[in-house]
Design an enzyme around this catalytic site. Structure first.
Site, PDB file in Angstrom:
ATOM      1  N   THR A 152      -8.751   9.877   7.686  1.00 33.80           N
ATOM      2  CA  THR A 152      -8.471   8.609   7.012  1.00 33.80           C
ATOM      3  C   THR A 152      -8.309   7.447   7.989  1.00 33.80           C
ATOM      4  O   THR A 152      -7.734   6.410   7.645  1.00 33.80           O
ATOM      5  CB  THR A 152      -7.187   8.731   6.176  1.00 33.80           C
ATOM      6  N   GLY A 177      -8.740   4.142   9.709  1.00 31.65           N
ATOM      7  CA  GLY A 177      -9.372   2.885   9.325  1.00 31.65           C
ATOM      8  C   GLY A 177      -9.129   2.449   7.897  1.00 31.65           C
ATOM      9  O   GLY A 177      -9.693   1.444   7.458  1.00 31.65           O
ATOM     10  N   THR A 178      -8.282   3.147   7.152  1.00 30.44           N
ATOM     11  CA  THR A 178      -8.106   2.801   5.734  1.00 30.44           C
ATOM     12  C   THR A 178      -7.545   1.395   5.551  1.00 30.44           C
ATOM     13  O   THR A 178      -7.999   0.646   4.682  1.00 30.44           O
ATOM     14  CB  THR A 178      -7.163   3.803   5.035  1.00 30.44           C
ATOM     15  N   GLY A 179      -6.544   1.013   6.354  1.00 31.85           N
ATOM     16  CA  GLY A 179      -5.935  -0.307   6.180  1.00 31.85           C
ATOM     17  C   GLY A 179      -6.898  -1.431   6.490  1.00 31.85           C
ATOM     18  O   GLY A 179      -6.989  -2.416   5.739  1.00 31.85           O
ATOM     19  N   CYS A 180      -7.626  -1.312   7.603  1.00 30.65           N
ATOM     20  CA  CYS A 180      -8.622  -2.324   7.965  1.00 30.65           C
ATOM     21  C   CYS A 180      -9.689  -2.418   6.882  1.00 30.65           C
ATOM     22  O   CYS A 180     -10.131  -3.517   6.503  1.00 30.65           O
ATOM     23  CB  CYS A 180      -9.288  -1.947   9.284  1.00 30.65           C
ATOM     24  N   LYS A 208       0.849  -1.196   0.000  1.00 36.10           N
ATOM     25  CA  LYS A 208       0.000   0.000   0.000  1.00 36.10           C
ATOM     26  C   LYS A 208       0.885   1.247   0.000  1.00 36.10           C
ATOM     27  O   LYS A 208       1.629   1.487   0.952  1.00 36.10           O
ATOM     28  CB  LYS A 208      -0.931  -0.018   1.213  1.00 36.10           C
TER      29      LYS A 208
END
Length: 289
Positions: free
Chosen positions: A223, A225-228, A190
């Site tokens: 932003t 929580g983007t990875g989850c 990412k």
């Protein structure tokens, strides 16, 4: 007065077939923006039935993580077996696992489950708070990554796991190779933290084919929580029968919209908006082709 007509019982309807089932094995975010809460919101938004195995409880808000308490391995195992042995799963997503003992227990559970696994090797929170003990890194490398269908590290997690520092798209290829060396079938590097540029670029690869996932970079600080969210969206796509590249593209589109619609909450960094498609009328709940 004439007696009233008897009330008819409601007509019986056939039971609806259950939607695809996705299990998240992760920690709780009391602020609702990341962790188990983000995972379940994403799974619902993408037409799947989300289920959960709680690995840790955090006291967390828009300003950071004020405390974290991991659950006993026995409690994690019991939750997992309870869900998988009765309900079954079409995909599993892992997030915060906190300790080497939990990492190894979850890796063993995944190895015995006939479903794709999306591993988000969560190391630190959005605010820089540690969510994985340093002693657990070797267990992630040697136990968890080898059972992953897709691993989804961000650039900080890549550096933690491999020592590779990513400063360019060329570095992303090198990072992907370093992560794949630990055994996952696919990896998504990412690139959202890459400096500059008008695009947010991710690299999906299995070592032989490459898929560059590009989207506009939105000027929105909210932003959390983007990875989850990305990992859960990818798992939802796999549960619905999509290939890894198809699921990754759909997940990228979903998380990009969620980032664009992220909103202020509390005094710090607010969450992405998991319900953005319901608001613009493009919810994707139809069966995957």
């Amino acid at each position: 007065m004439a007696p009233s007509a008897p009330t008819r019982p409601p007509a019986r309807t056939a039971a609806r077939t259950a939607p695809p089932r996705v299990l998240t094995v992760a920690g709780s975010d009391s602020g609702g923006g990341a962790g188990i809460q983000a995972d379940l919101k994403t799974m619902l938004a993408l037409g799947t039935h989300g289920m959960s195995v709680l690995t840790a409880v955090t006291a967390q808000n828009s300003l950071g993580v004020q405390g974290a308490w991991e659950l006993p391995v026995a409690a994690v195992r019991a939750q997992y077996r309870s869900v998988v042995d009765d309900i079954g799963v079409q995909a599993v997503k892992t997030g915060m696992l906190a300790s080497a003992e939990l990492v190894e227990a979850v890796a063993e559970l995944l190895a015995g489950t006939d479903a794709p696994a999306v591993v988000d090797p969560v190391g630190v929170s959005k605010h820089g708070d540690a969510l994985l003990a340093a002693s657990a890194l070797d267990s992630v490398r040697t136990k968890l990554l080898p059972v992953a269908t897709v691993a989804t590290p961000n650039l900080d997690e890549v550096a933690q796991l491999t020592g590779v520092r990513v400063r360019s798209e060329d570095d992303m290829r090198r990072a992907a190779g370093a992560v794949l060396a630990y055994g996952p079938a696919w990896v998504v590097i990412k690139g959202g933290h890459l400096p500059g540029g008008h695009e947010a670029v991710d690299l999906l690869t299995d070592g032989s084919e490459e898929h560059w996932l590009r989207s506009p970079r939105h000027d929105n600080r909210h932003t959390h929580g983007t990875g989850c969210t990305l990992a859960s969206a990818l798992a939802a796509g796999l549960a619905r029968g999509r290939s890894v590249p198809e699921a990754a593209r759909a997940a990228k589109e979903y998380v990009t919209g969620a980032i664009a619609a992220g909103f202020a909450l509390g005094g710090g960094i607010g969450p992405v908006d998991h319900a953005w498609r319901f608001r613009d009328g493009t919810a994707d709940t139809a069966p995957a082709p």
